[in-house]
Design an enzyme around this catalytic site. Sequence first.
Site, mmCIF file in Angstrom:
data_model
loop_
_atom_site.group_PDB
_atom_site.id
_atom_site.type_symbol
_atom_site.label_atom_id
_atom_site.label_comp_id
_atom_site.label_asym_id
_atom_site.label_seq_id
_atom_site.Cartn_x
_atom_site.Cartn_y
_atom_site.Cartn_z
ATOM 1 N N LYS A 1 3.613 0.245 -3.212
ATOM 2 C CA LYS A 1 4.317 1.518 -3.404
ATOM 3 C C LYS A 1 5.824 1.315 -3.241
ATOM 4 C CE LYS A 1 5.233 4.907 -0.457
ATOM 5 N NZ LYS A 1 5.117 5.961 0.552
ATOM 6 N N ASP B 1 2.383 7.995 -3.755
ATOM 7 C CA ASP B 1 2.517 8.507 -2.387
ATOM 8 C C ASP B 1 1.482 9.628 -2.199
ATOM 9 O OD1 ASP B 1 3.532 10.714 -3.699
ATOM 10 O OD2 ASP B 1 5.356 10.851 -2.504
#
Length: 313
Positions: free
Chosen positions: A174, A192
Site C-alpha cells: 500500500k 486503504d
Amino acid sequence: MKKAVAAKPAKKAVAAKPVPKAAAAKSAESVKKADAAKPAKPVKKTAAKPESRTALVRRARRINRELAEVYPYAHPELDFENPFQLLVATVLSAQTTDLRVNQTTPALFAKYPTPEDLAAANPEDVEELIRPTGFFRAKTKSIMGLAAALRDEFGGEVPGRLEDLVKLPGVGRKTAFVVMGNAFGRPGITVDTHFGRLVRRWKWTEETDPDKVEKAVGELFPKSDWTMLSHRVIFHGRRICHARKPACGACPIAPLCPAYGEGETDPEKAKKLLKYEKGGFPGQRLKPPQSYLDAGGIPAPPLGATAPPATGE
C-alpha cells in the site's frame, strides 16, 4: 303469556347464526395467504440475476467517470515536497488520520530533512516529534530504519520500484503504491480501509485481503486509471460514503450503488453528514493543491490551532 316466553328461546336458536363460521373460515384463509406471502420478498432478492462480468466492468468504469466529475481535484491527502517526505508521511499515517500526520511532519522534516539526517537522529527526539501520530515507538523504528536503508543501500534516494520499496522497514505494498503513483507517476492501486470498504459496497469484489482486493479491482480498469481511481474512491469514502453512516441521499453515484439505503437516504439529513469541503469544513492538508483551493477546499489548521471539529474517520 307462556307462549310469549316460549318464543324467546326460539329467537336465541336463530341468533346462534352459522354465518360467522363462513366468515371465520374466510378470515383464516386470508391469514394463511398473508403468511404464505411474507417470505416472497427475500426470495425475490436471492433470485436476482447475477451481474455479468461485462456489466460489472461497465458499471465500475462508469462509477469512476462519475467520481472524476465530483472530485476533479482528488489528490494524495498527505503534505510532501519530495519522495522521501511522502514515504515517511505514509508510514506515519498508519492507524491515524492524514490530518494528524500533516500537522506533525513539518517539525520532523525541519529537523531531519534528509534520510542521512533521520538515520543519525536520537530515537527519543524522533519519538517526541511524532508522538501525536500514535504508536510512536514502533513508527520511530520504522522511519529511522528506512532512512538508514536509503542511506546505505540507495545512496540516500528513494527507489521508484515496487520490489525495492517493499524491502524497506515499515513499507508494504500500500505504502509502495502511494509513493510510486504520487512521487514517480507509476500506476498503482492504494487499498486503504476506505478503498476496501467502498469496492465491497459496490460489489466490485468480495475479497477482504488488501492484495486480493488490489488484484480484483486492477482487473476492472486499465493501468493508467489506477492511481487516480484510488484517490477518487478514497475521497468519496472520506466525504460521503462513510463507514458508520453513509450519506446515501447526497451521493452522486447512488443509482449505480448496490448498497444504496445502508445510510441516510433523506437528502436534507444526508447533507448534514458530508465532510471536509463537501460539508464546508477544512481538509486534511495544510498545503493542498491549488485545484483543491479553487474548488472551495479549505486548508487544514496547523497543530494546536483552533479549528472546527475534526471531520476525519
